[in-house]
Scaffold this motif. Structure first.
Motif, short mmCIF file in Angstrom:
data_model
loop_
_atom_site.label_atom_id
_atom_site.label_comp_id
_atom_site.label_asym_id
_atom_site.label_seq_id
_atom_site.Cartn_x
_atom_site.Cartn_y
_atom_site.Cartn_z
N CYS A 1 43.87 54.42 84.72
CA CYS A 1 42.91 55.30 84.39
C CYS A 1 42.11 55.44 85.71
CB CYS A 1 42.01 55.01 83.30
SG CYS A 1 40.69 56.14 82.84
N LYS A 2 42.17 56.72 86.40
CA LYS A 2 41.62 57.03 87.59
C LYS A 2 39.99 57.39 87.27
CE LYS A 2 43.15 60.65 89.97
NZ LYS A 2 43.70 61.51 90.99
N PHE A 3 39.31 56.87 87.66
CA PHE A 3 37.90 57.37 87.74
C PHE A 3 37.26 57.94 88.98
CE2 PHE A 3 38.05 54.22 84.14
CZ PHE A 3 37.60 55.18 82.95
N ALA A 4 36.41 58.88 88.83
CA ALA A 4 35.96 59.32 90.36
C ALA A 4 34.58 58.50 90.50
CB ALA A 4 35.42 60.89 90.17
N SER A 5 34.85 57.44 90.86
CA SER A 5 33.49 56.54 91.22
C SER A 5 34.12 55.02 92.01
CB SER A 5 32.94 55.86 90.13
OG SER A 5 33.76 55.19 89.20
N ALA A 6 33.39 54.57 92.77
CA ALA A 6 33.68 53.44 93.64
C ALA A 6 33.95 52.17 92.59
CB ALA A 6 32.73 53.27 94.57
N SER A 7 33.71 52.02 91.25
CA SER A 7 33.85 51.09 90.50
C SER A 7 34.45 51.52 88.91
CB SER A 7 32.57 50.08 90.21
OG SER A 7 31.54 51.05 89.74
N CYS A 8 34.89 50.47 88.42
CA CYS A 8 35.33 50.70 86.77
C CYS A 8 33.88 50.64 85.94
CB CYS A 8 36.09 49.80 86.53
SG CYS A 8 37.59 49.79 87.32
N LEU B 1 36.23 58.77 78.48
CA LEU B 1 35.03 58.46 79.46
C LEU B 1 35.02 59.08 81.02
CD1 LEU B 1 35.51 54.27 79.46
CD2 LEU B 1 33.23 55.96 78.47
N GLY B 2 35.72 60.16 80.67
CA GLY B 2 35.84 61.25 82.02
C GLY B 2 36.99 60.98 82.98
N GLY B 3 37.85 60.02 82.57
CA GLY B 3 38.90 59.61 83.44
C GLY B 3 40.14 60.33 83.11
N SER B 4 40.97 60.22 84.09
CA SER B 4 42.52 60.77 83.84
C SER B 4 43.59 59.71 83.87
CB SER B 4 42.83 62.03 85.03
OG SER B 4 42.68 61.40 86.40
N SER B 5 44.43 59.73 83.35
CA SER B 5 45.60 58.80 83.39
C SER B 5 46.39 59.07 84.43
CB SER B 5 46.34 58.81 81.73
OG SER B 5 46.74 59.94 81.57
N VAL B 6 46.84 58.15 85.08
CA VAL B 6 47.87 58.33 86.01
C VAL B 6 48.98 57.38 85.93
CG1 VAL B 6 48.15 58.06 88.56
CG2 VAL B 6 46.17 58.96 87.60
N ASP B 7 50.40 57.92 86.03
CA ASP B 7 51.54 57.26 85.89
C ASP B 7 51.89 56.42 87.26
OD1 ASP B 7 53.83 56.17 85.51
OD2 ASP B 7 54.87 58.00 84.65
N ILE B 8 51.81 55.18 87.59
CA ILE B 8 51.83 54.29 88.71
C ILE B 8 53.55 53.71 88.59
CG2 ILE B 8 49.63 53.95 88.90
CD1 ILE B 8 49.97 50.89 87.80
N GLY B 9 54.43 54.18 87.77
CA GLY B 9 55.72 53.71 87.88
C GLY B 9 56.06 52.77 87.01
N ILE C 1 35.22 54.48 99.12
CA ILE C 1 35.97 54.65 98.05
C ILE C 1 35.32 55.59 96.96
CG2 ILE C 1 36.63 53.30 95.80
CD1 ILE C 1 36.86 51.03 97.28
N THR C 2 36.18 56.67 96.82
CA THR C 2 35.89 57.92 96.08
C THR C 2 36.37 57.90 94.54
OG1 THR C 2 37.56 59.28 96.95
CG2 THR C 2 35.31 59.35 97.87
N GLU C 3 37.63 57.20 94.43
CA GLU C 3 38.20 57.07 93.10
C GLU C 3 38.81 55.75 92.95
OE1 GLU C 3 39.95 61.63 92.40
OE2 GLU C 3 41.10 60.13 93.64
N THR C 4 38.86 55.28 91.61
CA THR C 4 39.02 53.83 91.50
C THR C 4 40.12 53.74 90.17
OG1 THR C 4 36.95 52.92 92.13
CG2 THR C 4 38.36 51.43 90.95
N GLY C 5 41.13 53.03 90.25
CA GLY C 5 42.05 52.77 89.11
C GLY C 5 41.88 51.60 88.44
N CYS C 6 41.71 51.87 87.08
CA CYS C 6 40.86 50.96 86.13
C CYS C 6 41.99 50.81 84.99
CB CYS C 6 39.35 51.30 85.82
SG CYS C 6 38.42 51.52 86.98
N TYR C 7 41.78 49.65 84.13
CA TYR C 7 42.68 49.41 82.92
C TYR C 7 41.64 48.75 82.00
CZ TYR C 7 43.04 44.46 84.46
OH TYR C 7 42.72 43.23 84.90
#
Length: 213
Positions: A122-129, A108-116, A207-213
């Motif tokens: 999944c980090k999306f370059a938008s204000a919503s998921c 979907l164009g996102g990038s996975s981010v390890d949050i610990g 908000i320019t990037e949002t963390g989603c699951y």
């Protein structure tokens, strides 16, 4: 007279030649090893012989019939053309809460981010998921917002006189983290019996990037 000038010219030319020769002699560096050792490494070429590169090698695109890895390798993902699937689809890596996978995130164009804690978002370059996804906590990235506002304040020591000052209210921002969106209310405590009409302003970050699951 001509003979003296000619002799002087010969001496000058000889001095210049000797000076150049000495400069080259002092600049020359002796070999560090007895030939043929110490030679410059051979470059990678199109020959059929086995070639070994000991340093790192970075290429934009690599086409090969086969790859043999004798050590370890770190690869984001591999597309297997024979079955038309990514390796991550065969062995999916789940995001936090297990509702979606890393492969679905990248699809979907996102990038996975390890949050610990072994969790990924999944980090999306938008204000919503995207539809079917949910925001995780307050994970986001924001950009600063500036709002101009007018302040009426006392004009020096002149009683009953006011002047207008224009100021900027800044919301602030944050990088991708579990942080709430910034909202700042800019006020002034310069009220007095003559200048009561102060304007207040609030600035809210975007908000320019949002963390989603």
């Amino acid at each position: 007279m001509k003979t003296q000038l000619f002799d002087a010219l010969k001496v000058s030319v000889l001095a210049v030649v000797i000076s150049f020769g000495l400069s080259y002699a002092f600049a020359w560096t002796a070999p560090t090893a007895t030939p043929p050792t110490g030679n410059v490494s051979a470059p990678i070429n199109t020959g059929a012989g086995l070639q070994t590169k000991y340093g790192n090698l970075t290429v934009a695109n690599l086409g090969t019939n086969s790859i043999i890895v004798s050590g370890s390798a770190t690869i984001n993902d591999v597309y297997i053309t024979s079955i038309g699937k990514w390796a991550s689809e065969l062995y999916p890596v789940n995001l936090v809460n297990g509702q979606h996978t890393v492969s679905q995130c990248s699809g979907l164009g996102g990038s996975s981010v390890d949050i610990g804690g072994g969790n990924k978002l999944c980090k999306f370059a938008s204000a919503s998921c995207p539809v079917g996804w949910a925001k995780y906590g307050n994970w986001s990235t924001t950009s600063n917002t500036n709002v101009n506002y007018k302040l009426n304040t006392v004009n020096g020591d002149i009683r009953g006189k006011c002047k207008s000052e224009y100021r900027v209210c800044s919301s602030g921002s944050h990088i991708f983290s579990n942080t709430t969106k910034e909202t700042v209310v800019c006020q002034t405590w310069d009220k007095n019996e003559w200048c009561q009409d102060n304007e207040y302003a609030s600035a809210t970050a975007v908000i320019t990037e949002t963390g989603c699951y």
